[in-house]
Design a protein around this motif. Structure first.
Motif, PDB file in Angstrom:
ATOM      1  N   ARG A  44       9.682   3.993   1.189  1.00 28.69           N
ATOM      2  CA  ARG A  44       9.467   2.558   1.036  1.00 28.69           C
ATOM      3  C   ARG A  44      10.799   1.816   0.967  1.00 28.69           C
ATOM      4  N   ASP A  51      -1.743 -11.956   2.550  1.00 30.86           N
ATOM      5  CA  ASP A  51      -1.762 -10.841   1.595  1.00 30.86           C
ATOM      6  C   ASP A  51      -0.361 -10.642   0.997  1.00 30.86           C
ATOM      7  N   GLU A 102       0.932  -9.626  -1.748  1.00 27.99           N
ATOM      8  CA  GLU A 102       1.263  -8.473  -2.575  1.00 27.99           C
ATOM      9  C   GLU A 102       1.451  -7.188  -1.763  1.00 27.99           C
ATOM     10  N   ALA A 103       1.188  -7.241  -0.469  1.00 30.93           N
ATOM     11  CA  ALA A 103       1.243  -6.027   0.352  1.00 30.93           C
ATOM     12  C   ALA A 103       2.630  -5.732   0.908  1.00 30.93           C
ATOM     13  N   ARG A 143       1.823  -1.393   0.291  1.00 29.94           N
ATOM     14  CA  ARG A 143       0.529  -0.977  -0.270  1.00 29.94           C
ATOM     15  C   ARG A 143       0.045   0.270   0.469  1.00 29.94           C
ATOM     16  N   LEU A 183      -3.255   2.919   0.466  1.00 27.71           N
ATOM     17  CA  LEU A 183      -4.616   3.131  -0.039  1.00 27.71           C
ATOM     18  C   LEU A 183      -5.197   4.435   0.489  1.00 27.71           C
ATOM     19  N   ALA A 221      -8.005  -6.441  -0.005  1.00 30.24           N
ATOM     20  CA  ALA A 221      -6.775  -6.206   0.754  1.00 30.24           C
ATOM     21  C   ALA A 221      -6.996  -6.475   2.240  1.00 30.24           C
ATOM     22  N   PHE A 245      -2.774  -2.382   4.747  1.00 29.97           N
ATOM     23  CA  PHE A 245      -2.333  -1.267   3.916  1.00 29.97           C
ATOM     24  C   PHE A 245      -1.850  -0.130   4.811  1.00 29.97           C
TER      25      PHE A 245
END
Length: 231
Positions: free
Chosen positions: A71, A115, A117-118, A145, A147, A193, A196
């Motif tokens: 990341r 989105d 927060e992604a 993100r 998932l 969401a 992701f």
């Protein structure tokens, strides 16, 4: 029967008949109510079918995290880029850069609105060989993100345990979504969401119809969307 009673009975029958019809109409309306639209999902990423040799590069690669860190940290410093069209094509709205995306200001605006927060965004300082850069702002972007939302029983893809000791995923479950694969996701795991990365296959970014539509409405270029149900 007196006339008044006859009129009252007739009125009551008419009202009951009307109520029955209205009740029937309500029943029919409920019976014909469409089911909630099932969300569609897409594998999203750069469109590798267009473009040529890139005319942009990062001047100081030391700002990037080490290879083991998949990341992009939010604490990464400003990314110094050179754009030189004499070397190759300049970036459009979304280009690949290492494990991440190099995106334009307008792409960032769409992603943040849908989105926020992604993502992690790192601002780029752009210079050109001659003169001053007067184009749009650019950002390094990472979808952070992840998932575990794949319905394995309904999907069609290769699932294996990584046995290469040199791999960072050694001993772990790995998904391999190849052409011809079918990916089905569990709505409860996705929730609200819009985008992701897939657990066990973090190179694959999945978005929903809303995000795809927003990108197209904004006229963003060089982004490819592949229907996840028939890759």
């Amino acid at each position: 029967m007196p006339r008044a009673l006859l009129l009252a009975a007739s009125t009551l029958r008419a009202r009951c008949s009307r109520d029955t019809v209205m009740g029937d109409e309500r029943s029919v309306s409920i019976a014909k109510r469409p089911r909630a639209r099932k969300r569609r999902y897409y594998a999203m990423g750069p469109d590798y079918s267009v473009g040529s040799r890139p005319g942009y590069w990062l001047e100081d690669k030391s700002i990037l995290p080490p290879y083991e860190v998949f990341r992009l940290p939010a604490s990464t410093g400003r990314a110094p880029f050179v754009f030189d069209k004499s070397v190759g094509s300049l970036p459009y709205d979304l280009e690949p850069y290492y494990r991440w995306w190099l995106i334009s200001d307008r792409t960032k605006a769409v992603l943040e609105r849908l989105d926020p927060e992604a993502f992690v965004f790192v601002p780029c300082d752009v210079r050109v060989p001659h003169g001053s850069y007067r184009g749009p702002h650019y950002w390094l972007c990472d979808v952070v993100r992840v998932l575990d939302a794949l319905d394995e029983s309904q999907s069609c893809l290769t699932i294996r345990i990584e046995n290469d000791a040199r791999s960072l995923d050694f001993g772990k479950k790995v998904y391999m979504a190849m052409p011809g694969s079918k990916l089905v996701f569990t709505e409860a795991e996705i929730g609200k969401a819009h985008i992701f990365r897939m657990a066990h296959s973090e190179a694959d970014v999945i978005c929903d119809q809303d995000l795809k539509d927003a990108c197209k409405s904004a006229g963003l270029k060089r982004i490819r969307f592949r229907d996840a149900s028939k890759l």
